[in-house]
Design a protein around this motif. Structure first.
Motif, PDB file in Angstrom:
ATOM      1  N   THR A   1       0.829  -1.202   0.000  1.00  0.00           N
ATOM      2  CA  THR A   1       0.000   0.000   0.000  1.00  0.00           C
ATOM      3  C   THR A   1       0.864   1.252   0.000  1.00  0.00           C
ATOM      4  OG1 THR A   1      -1.754  -1.165   1.190  1.00  0.00           O
ATOM      5  CG2 THR A   1      -1.826   1.242   1.208  1.00  0.00           C
ATOM      6  N   GLY A   2       1.962   1.225   0.747  1.00  0.00           N
ATOM      7  CA  GLY A   2       2.861   2.373   0.769  1.00  0.00           C
ATOM      8  C   GLY A   2       3.463   2.644  -0.604  1.00  0.00           C
ATOM      9  N   THR A   3       3.866   1.591  -1.289  1.00  0.00           N
ATOM     10  CA  THR A   3       4.432   1.747  -2.628  1.00  0.00           C
ATOM     11  C   THR A   3       3.386   2.272  -3.605  1.00  0.00           C
ATOM     12  OG1 THR A   3       5.977  -0.073  -2.235  1.00  0.00           O
ATOM     13  CG2 THR A   3       5.585   0.545  -4.519  1.00  0.00           C
TER      14      THR A   3
ATOM     15  N   ASP B   1       2.931   5.931  -3.028  1.00  0.00           N
ATOM     16  CA  ASP B   1       4.055   6.683  -3.598  1.00  0.00           C
ATOM     17  C   ASP B   1       3.902   6.821  -5.113  1.00  0.00           C
ATOM     18  OD1 ASP B   1       5.124   6.895  -1.089  1.00  0.00           O
ATOM     19  OD2 ASP B   1       6.588   5.278  -1.350  1.00  0.00           O
ATOM     20  N   ALA B   2       3.574   5.696  -5.777  1.00  0.00           N
ATOM     21  CA  ALA B   2       3.401   5.726  -7.231  1.00  0.00           C
ATOM     22  C   ALA B   2       2.251   6.647  -7.623  1.00  0.00           C
ATOM     23  CB  ALA B   2       3.161   4.311  -7.755  1.00  0.00           C
ATOM     24  N   TYR B   3       1.173   6.576  -6.859  1.00  0.00           N
ATOM     25  CA  TYR B   3       0.009   7.416  -7.137  1.00  0.00           C
ATOM     26  C   TYR B   3       0.358   8.897  -7.009  1.00  0.00           C
ATOM     27  CZ  TYR B   3      -4.082  10.084  -5.762  1.00  0.00           C
ATOM     28  OH  TYR B   3      -5.026  11.062  -5.636  1.00  0.00           O
ATOM     29  N   GLN B   4       1.134   9.238  -5.981  1.00  0.00           N
ATOM     30  CA  GLN B   4       1.492  10.638  -5.772  1.00  0.00           C
ATOM     31  C   GLN B   4       2.385  11.153  -6.895  1.00  0.00           C
ATOM     32  OE1 GLN B   4       2.920  11.496  -1.861  1.00  0.00           O
ATOM     33  NE2 GLN B   4       3.548  13.586  -2.359  1.00  0.00           N
ATOM     34  N   VAL B   5       3.330  10.320  -7.340  1.00  0.00           N
ATOM     35  CA  VAL B   5       4.191  10.728  -8.450  1.00  0.00           C
ATOM     36  C   VAL B   5       3.368  10.915  -9.725  1.00  0.00           C
ATOM     37  CG1 VAL B   5       6.075   9.994  -9.957  1.00  0.00           C
ATOM     38  CG2 VAL B   5       6.260   9.644  -7.495  1.00  0.00           C
ATOM     39  N   LEU B   6       2.444   9.991  -9.980  1.00  0.00           N
ATOM     40  CA  LEU B   6       1.632  10.066 -11.190  1.00  0.00           C
ATOM     41  C   LEU B   6       0.739  11.297 -11.199  1.00  0.00           C
ATOM     42  CD1 LEU B   6       0.600   6.309 -11.503  1.00  0.00           C
ATOM     43  CD2 LEU B   6       2.013   7.579 -13.132  1.00  0.00           C
ATOM     44  N   THR B   7       0.185  11.644 -10.040  1.00  0.00           N
ATOM     45  CA  THR B   7      -0.736  12.784  -9.994  1.00  0.00           C
ATOM     46  C   THR B   7      -0.014  14.114  -9.811  1.00  0.00           C
ATOM     47  OG1 THR B   7      -1.070  12.370  -7.625  1.00  0.00           O
ATOM     48  CG2 THR B   7      -2.659  11.413  -9.164  1.00  0.00           C
ATOM     49  N   ASP B   8       0.975  14.157  -8.935  1.00  0.00           N
ATOM     50  CA  ASP B   8       1.655  15.422  -8.639  1.00  0.00           C
ATOM     51  C   ASP B   8       2.692  15.797  -9.691  1.00  0.00           C
ATOM     52  OD1 ASP B   8       0.144  15.393  -6.401  1.00  0.00           O
ATOM     53  OD2 ASP B   8       1.778  15.025  -4.989  1.00  0.00           O
ATOM     54  N   LYS B   9       3.423  14.799 -10.196  1.00  0.00           N
ATOM     55  CA  LYS B   9       4.526  15.088 -11.105  1.00  0.00           C
ATOM     56  C   LYS B   9       4.170  14.857 -12.564  1.00  0.00           C
ATOM     57  CE  LYS B   9       9.369  13.951 -12.015  1.00  0.00           C
ATOM     58  NZ  LYS B   9      10.538  13.132 -11.593  1.00  0.00           N
ATOM     59  N   LEU B  10       3.402  13.791 -12.843  1.00  0.00           N
ATOM     60  CA  LEU B  10       3.131  13.413 -14.230  1.00  0.00           C
ATOM     61  C   LEU B  10       1.754  13.857 -14.720  1.00  0.00           C
ATOM     62  CD1 LEU B  10       4.744   9.850 -14.199  1.00  0.00           C
ATOM     63  CD2 LEU B  10       5.755  12.043 -14.857  1.00  0.00           C
TER      64      LEU B  10
ATOM     65  N   ASP C   1      -7.118   2.628  -7.611  1.00  0.00           N
ATOM     66  CA  ASP C   1      -7.560   1.238  -7.625  1.00  0.00           C
ATOM     67  C   ASP C   1      -6.782   0.427  -8.653  1.00  0.00           C
ATOM     68  OD1 ASP C   1      -9.385   1.780  -5.668  1.00  0.00           O
ATOM     69  OD2 ASP C   1     -11.090   1.999  -7.026  1.00  0.00           O
ATOM     70  N   TYR C   2      -6.524   1.018  -9.808  1.00  0.00           N
ATOM     71  CA  TYR C   2      -5.837   0.271 -10.862  1.00  0.00           C
ATOM     72  C   TYR C   2      -4.411  -0.081 -10.465  1.00  0.00           C
ATOM     73  CZ  TYR C   2      -3.569  -1.010 -15.166  1.00  0.00           C
ATOM     74  OH  TYR C   2      -2.836  -1.701 -16.103  1.00  0.00           O
ATOM     75  N   LEU C   3      -3.738   0.801  -9.736  1.00  0.00           N
ATOM     76  CA  LEU C   3      -2.338   0.561  -9.382  1.00  0.00           C
ATOM     77  C   LEU C   3      -2.164  -0.730  -8.592  1.00  0.00           C
ATOM     78  CD1 LEU C   3      -1.109   4.160  -8.487  1.00  0.00           C
ATOM     79  CD2 LEU C   3      -0.615   2.822 -10.544  1.00  0.00           C
ATOM     80  N   PHE C   4      -3.175  -1.140  -7.842  1.00  0.00           N
ATOM     81  CA  PHE C   4      -3.088  -2.404  -7.118  1.00  0.00           C
ATOM     82  C   PHE C   4      -3.096  -3.603  -8.071  1.00  0.00           C
ATOM     83  CE2 PHE C   4      -4.429   0.356  -3.669  1.00  0.00           C
ATOM     84  CZ  PHE C   4      -3.714  -0.153  -2.594  1.00  0.00           C
ATOM     85  N   GLU C   5      -3.568  -3.387  -9.294  1.00  0.00           N
ATOM     86  CA  GLU C   5      -3.632  -4.464 -10.283  1.00  0.00           C
ATOM     87  C   GLU C   5      -2.320  -4.631 -11.042  1.00  0.00           C
ATOM     88  OE1 GLU C   5      -6.259  -6.376 -11.374  1.00  0.00           O
ATOM     89  OE2 GLU C   5      -7.779  -5.655  -9.972  1.00  0.00           O
ATOM     90  N   VAL C   6      -1.443  -3.638 -10.988  1.00  0.00           N
ATOM     91  CA  VAL C   6      -0.284  -3.609 -11.876  1.00  0.00           C
ATOM     92  C   VAL C   6       0.614  -4.844 -11.788  1.00  0.00           C
ATOM     93  CG1 VAL C   6       1.887  -2.394 -12.353  1.00  0.00           C
ATOM     94  CG2 VAL C   6      -0.243  -1.115 -12.159  1.00  0.00           C
ATOM     95  N   PRO C   7       1.050  -5.297 -10.608  1.00  0.00           N
ATOM     96  CA  PRO C   7       1.969  -6.446 -10.586  1.00  0.00           C
ATOM     97  C   PRO C   7       1.412  -7.688 -11.278  1.00  0.00           C
ATOM     98  CG  PRO C   7       1.947  -5.359  -8.450  1.00  0.00           C
ATOM     99  CD  PRO C   7       0.828  -4.761  -9.251  1.00  0.00           C
ATOM    100  N   MET C   8       0.175  -8.054 -10.968  1.00  0.00           N
ATOM    101  CA  MET C   8      -0.393  -9.250 -11.584  1.00  0.00           C
ATOM    102  C   MET C   8      -0.668  -9.047 -13.061  1.00  0.00           C
ATOM    103  SD  MET C   8      -1.233 -12.343 -11.550  1.00  0.00           S
ATOM    104  CE  MET C   8      -1.031 -12.717  -9.801  1.00  0.00           C
TER     105      MET C   8
END
Length: 219
Positions: free
Chosen positions: A59-61, A64-73, A83-90
């Motif tokens: 969840t922490g990772t 972090d990814a969500y914040q970079v995607l929204t704040d920086k990208l 919600d989608y980011l939790f699906e990424v590894p699988m």
């Protein structure tokens, strides 16, 4: 005139190469085991504790990814993206395996490109959102070496959801006695007959709503 064969130094180099590879593997393992995340997982004394630590780290990772995607990208639409980011590894693994089975070439790059497209779609308000399960199910084998595709996957998942919902309602409607017994055993002072009637009314109304609004068959 005879010529002497060139000396074969392969045997001399093999041990050095093996030693180098072993050293690199040992260094990578030592680096991983010294990381804070590994130490957190290694501190678990039971499987349950490890699962809780894994969920916390994951969840922490994701945050972090969500914040970079929204704040920086510049991506938006927070909930679908999160919600989608939790699906990424699988999903990355599924795409990689599917592409590898198809061509054996560039499977990692193609999987990364596919995930990138889906992340951008999830974080772009103008894009039409779809249930990520449909794309995942579309990768299922069709029995002929291909995949069933998104259309068949969507139909199958909708039918499965309707079946699960109808069975759930049907099961609840048959559990009036257990529901009443549990409420009474909790210490509430209620009339068992009136409580049973209320429970049956609520469950019956829920079944009618499901049939009328969602088209579910509960019989």
């Amino acid at each position: 005139m005879t010529t002497s064969p060139a000396p074969d130094n392969t045997g001399d180099k093999t041990p050095d190469v093996e030693a180098l590879l072993s050293a690199m593997a040992a260094a990578a393992q030592a680096e991983r085991e010294s990381s804070p995340d590994y130490e957190i997982l290694a501190s678990a004394g039971t499987v349950s504790q490890l699962v809780r630590r894994l969920e916390h780290l994951t969840t922490g990772t994701i945050l972090d990814a969500y914040q970079v995607l929204t704040d920086k990208l510049g991506l938006e639409d927070k909930r679908p993206l999160f919600d989608y980011l939790f699906e990424v590894p699988m999903r990355f693994r599924l795409y990689r395996e599917a592409f590898n089975a198809e061509t054996h070439v560039g499977c990692v790059d193609r999987a990364a490109a596919k995930i990138t497209e889906e992340i951008v779609a999830a974080g772009t308000p103008a894009e039409t959102k779809s249930d990520p399960r449909f794309s995942k199910a579309a990768l299922a084998d069709d029995g002929n070496g291909g995949h069933i595709g998104p259309a068949a996957a969507a139909d199958a998942l909708i039918l499965a959801d309707q079946f699960d919902d109808s069975r759930r309602i049907q099961r609840l409607s048959c559990d009036t006695r257990e529901i009443v017994e549990r409420i009474i055993s909790s210490g509430m002072e209620v009339d068992p007959a009136k409580l049973a009637g209320t429970v049956r009314l609520i469950l019956g109304t829920a079944a009618e709503i499901a049939r009328g609004q969602d088209g579910l068959e509960t019989r």
